[in-house]
Scaffold this active site. Structure first.
Site, PDB file in Angstrom:
ATOM      1  N   GLU A 159       8.479   3.379 -16.413  1.00 24.65           N
ATOM      2  CA  GLU A 159       7.210   3.626 -17.073  1.00 24.65           C
ATOM      3  C   GLU A 159       6.836   5.093 -17.035  1.00 24.65           C
ATOM      4  OE1 GLU A 159       6.321   0.579 -14.484  1.00 24.65           O
ATOM      5  OE2 GLU A 159       4.970  -0.439 -15.866  1.00 24.65           O
TER       6      GLU A 159
ATOM      7  N   CYS B 245       2.703  11.529 -16.665  1.00 21.42           N
ATOM      8  CA  CYS B 245       3.129  11.047 -15.344  1.00 21.42           C
ATOM      9  C   CYS B 245       4.498  10.405 -15.499  1.00 21.42           C
ATOM     10  CB  CYS B 245       2.097  10.040 -14.835  1.00 21.42           C
ATOM     11  SG  CYS B 245       2.571   9.247 -13.287  1.00 21.42           S
TER      12      CYS B 245
ATOM     13  N   CYS C  42      11.340   1.555  -6.179  1.00 21.87           N
ATOM     14  CA  CYS C  42      11.226   2.497  -5.058  1.00 21.87           C
ATOM     15  C   CYS C  42      11.588   1.767  -3.773  1.00 21.87           C
ATOM     16  CB  CYS C  42       9.788   3.026  -4.966  1.00 21.87           C
ATOM     17  SG  CYS C  42       9.569   4.243  -3.651  1.00 21.87           S
TER      18      CYS C  42
ATOM     19  N   CYS D  87       5.717   1.125   0.550  1.00 24.31           N
ATOM     20  CA  CYS D  87       4.302   1.225   0.924  1.00 24.31           C
ATOM     21  C   CYS D  87       3.634  -0.101   0.541  1.00 24.31           C
ATOM     22  CB  CYS D  87       3.641   2.383   0.184  1.00 24.31           C
ATOM     23  SG  CYS D  87       4.510   3.926   0.456  1.00 24.31           S
TER      24      CYS D  87
ATOM     25  N   CYS E 274       1.312  -0.624  -2.734  1.00 23.16           N
ATOM     26  CA  CYS E 274       1.793  -0.115  -4.014  1.00 23.16           C
ATOM     27  C   CYS E 274       2.665  -1.161  -4.708  1.00 23.16           C
ATOM     28  CB  CYS E 274       2.606   1.155  -3.762  1.00 23.16           C
ATOM     29  SG  CYS E 274       3.472   1.755  -5.228  1.00 23.16           S
TER      30      CYS E 274
ATOM     31  N   CYS F 256      -2.231   4.752 -10.787  1.00 23.98           N
ATOM     32  CA  CYS F 256      -1.379   4.956  -9.611  1.00 23.98           C
ATOM     33  C   CYS F 256      -1.110   3.629  -8.912  1.00 23.98           C
ATOM     34  CB  CYS F 256      -2.078   5.843  -8.583  1.00 23.98           C
ATOM     35  SG  CYS F 256      -2.420   7.467  -9.166  1.00 23.98           S
TER      36      CYS F 256
HETATM   37  N1  SAH Z   1       6.289   8.027  -4.390  1.00 23.85           N
HETATM   38  C1  SAH Z   1       5.433   9.131  -4.490  1.00 23.85           C
HETATM   39  C2  SAH Z   1       4.879   9.354  -5.879  1.00 23.85           C
HETATM   40  C3  SAH Z   1       4.483   8.125  -6.646  1.00 23.85           C
HETATM   41  S1  SAH Z   1       3.105   7.237  -6.045  1.00 23.85           S
HETATM   42  C4  SAH Z   1       4.315   9.031  -3.473  1.00 23.85           C
HETATM   43  O1  SAH Z   1       4.163   7.984  -2.873  1.00 23.85           O
HETATM   44  O2  SAH Z   1       3.628  10.026  -3.280  1.00 23.85           O
HETATM   45  C5  SAH Z   1       1.763   8.302  -6.547  1.00 23.85           C
HETATM   46  C6  SAH Z   1       0.485   8.099  -5.742  1.00 23.85           C
HETATM   47  O3  SAH Z   1      -0.067   6.823  -5.990  1.00 23.85           O
HETATM   48  C7  SAH Z   1       0.695   8.215  -4.253  1.00 23.85           C
HETATM   49  O4  SAH Z   1      -0.255   9.101  -3.695  1.00 23.85           O
HETATM   50  C8  SAH Z   1       0.405   6.798  -3.759  1.00 23.85           C
HETATM   51  O5  SAH Z   1      -0.112   6.799  -2.449  1.00 23.85           O
HETATM   52  C9  SAH Z   1      -0.600   6.320  -4.784  1.00 23.85           C
HETATM   53  N2  SAH Z   1      -0.745   4.871  -4.897  1.00 23.85           N
HETATM   54  C10 SAH Z   1       0.205   3.936  -4.736  1.00 23.85           C
HETATM   55  N3  SAH Z   1      -0.320   2.711  -4.948  1.00 23.85           N
HETATM   56  C11 SAH Z   1      -1.628   2.878  -5.249  1.00 23.85           C
HETATM   57  C12 SAH Z   1      -2.690   1.990  -5.587  1.00 23.85           C
HETATM   58  N4  SAH Z   1      -2.514   0.687  -5.689  1.00 23.85           N
HETATM   59  N5  SAH Z   1      -3.905   2.524  -5.857  1.00 23.85           N
HETATM   60  C13 SAH Z   1      -4.094   3.868  -5.807  1.00 23.85           C
HETATM   61  N6  SAH Z   1      -3.119   4.752  -5.514  1.00 23.85           N
HETATM   62  C14 SAH Z   1      -1.893   4.265  -5.230  1.00 23.85           C
HETATM   63 FE1  SF4 Z   2       7.230   4.393  -3.493  1.00 26.34          FE
HETATM   64 FE2  SF4 Z   2       4.836   3.456  -4.196  1.00 26.34          FE
HETATM   65 FE3  SF4 Z   2       5.251   4.378  -1.732  1.00 26.34          FE
HETATM   66 FE4  SF4 Z   2       5.179   6.105  -3.769  1.00 26.34          FE
HETATM   67  S1  SF4 Z   2       3.480   4.837  -3.049  1.00 26.34           S
HETATM   68  S2  SF4 Z   2       6.665   6.029  -2.098  1.00 26.34           S
HETATM   69  S3  SF4 Z   2       6.103   4.845  -5.382  1.00 26.34           S
HETATM   70  S4  SF4 Z   2       6.241   2.581  -2.657  1.00 26.34           S
END
Ligand code: SAH
Ligand code: SF4
Length: 384
Positions: free
Chosen positions: A120, A133, A140, A144, A147, A363
């Protein structure tokens, strides 16, 4: 003799997208052409955004024909386009099962795997600029817990061509409405520092004044805190801005939502941040996803202030965007209280409400919601 060299070099169409100026020069030389033709193709691809050889009128007709037969410029294919009420567009892109990035040295094994993938890319128009973006991996591996992308696991690394192709296609699709400034954020699917070489190869083209000519001030790489990757990035000549997903105020808390913290705990992460060579105009950005009732208390805010002391940094507070995960949106009053505690201690903090939530473009919401529905036809789904 020259033409024999040329034909053997054309064993299967070679995708030129994502190749560096040096690689393009070498490729043209391998065809028995002068090296400067490679530089001309580089210019046509990235400065003029021409994606068919026929349109590269700076090349002789004969060479254009030869390239059309034996080389390719393969942009990702749009299979769906979701338009949000706020103007944000989420593109679902199909990546073919082709290996195409000769720059993928260290991650060659995975990025050269032939798995087709769906990723995406999000286009966000604003008054005087657009922000794009992009994804750096399909899925991934970092896991986390808040996410949605994590639920996919790692499908595969993207090549440099697939990363730069997302920027090109988003610009191309919106060509008529483009604003003077383009920002690129590496915040889509994937952990950019776990796909280091292809990401760097794409960034070098993005930031090259002879390439896409985007200012390093307008390109941000976001990482979950891969310490060796941050140390490696610090040594690069060409660098984007760096954002770090902190997301917690203590190790115990971070361990709970970001298992990567057990490998690279907060102290090690912040040490790498302190050692990071900021340019005079630069600061680090710390992202902090606010999870209602979990990490959004005044005590959390006070701990964040302490953690970030002595760092040239700002904090982006991102209220959690819901997905099918066991977390809650933070309460607006707590968001504001959190921001105020930081601001009162001179930590610059901004609340960033993600755009495109109605089309799952925000995000942490990028997780191929249409697996199974994807077809090779362009389908436009609009909220209207
Ligand atoms: N993997 C990288 C970049 C992609 S995620 C990283 O983790 O930094 C981009 C941002 O989205 C990160 O700061 C992550 O913490 C945030 N993010 C992930 N899931 C989210 C959610 N459900 N709501 C808001 N931000 C989220
Ligand atoms: Fe991967 Fe989502 Fe964690 Fe970013 S926030 S490192 S995309 S699992």
């Amino acid at each position: 003799m020259a033409s024999q060299t040329a034909e053997s070099a054309f064993a299967g169409p070679c995708n030129l997208l994502g190749k560096s100026p040096e690689e393009l020069r070498a490729f043209l030389e391998s065809l028995g052409e002068p090296a400067y033709r490679g530089a001309q193709i580089y210019h046509a691809l990235y400065a003029e955004r021409r994606f068919d050889f026929e349109g590269m009128t700076n090349l002789p007709a004969k060479l254009r024909e030869r390239l059309a037969r034996g080389a390719a410029i393969e942009l990702p294919r749009i299979i769906r386009k979701h338009c949000s009420d706020d103007g944000t567009i989420r593109y679902v892109l199909a990546l073919d099962a082709v290996a195409q990035d000769s720059a993928a040295k260290d991650s060659e094994k995975t990025s050269r795997s032939l798995t087709p993938a769906t990723i995406e890319t999000v286009f966000m128009p604003e008054e005087n600029r657009q922000t794009i973006c992009v994804s750096t991996q399909a899925g991934c591996a970092v896991d986390c817990h808040f996410c949605l992308t994590a639920t996919l696991g790692l499908i595969r690394n993207l090549s440099a061509g697939e990363i730069i192709g997302q920027v090109l296609i988003a610009l191309e699709e919106n060509r008529a409405a483009l604003k003077p400034q383009t920002n690129v954020v590496l915040m889509g699917q994937g952990e950019p520092l776990l796909n280091f070489e292809p990401v760097m190869a794409a960034l070098r083209i993005l930031l090259d004044p002879n390439g896409m000519a985007i200012s390093p001030k307008h390109v941000t790489l976001s990482t979950s805190g891969i310490v060796p990757g941050i140390e490696r990035l610090a040594k690069e000549k060409v660098r984007p801005k760096l954002a770090i997903s902190l997301n917690a105020s203590s190790n115990a808390q971070r361990d709970e939502i970001m298992p990567i913290n057990r490998k690279y705990p907060i102290e090690a992460l912040l040490e790498a941040c302190r050692d990071y060579p900021l340019r005079p105009w630069e600061h680090l950005t710390f992202e902090y996803v606010l999870l209602g009732g979990f990490n959004d208390s005044p005590d959390d805010a006070r701990r964040v202030v302490k953690l970030l002391a002595n760092l040239r940094a700002k904090v982006n507070l991102i209220p959690w965007n819901p997905g099918d995960l066991p977390y809650a949106k933070p309460d607006p009053a707590r968001i504001e209280a959190f921001r105020r505690i930081l601001a009162d201690k001179d930590v610059r903090a901004f609340v960033r409400y993600s755009r495109g939530q109605d089309v799952m473009a925000a995000c942490g919401q990028l997780a191929l919601m249409e697996i199974g529905a994807a077809t090779s036809n362009l389908t436009q789904i609009s909220q209207h």
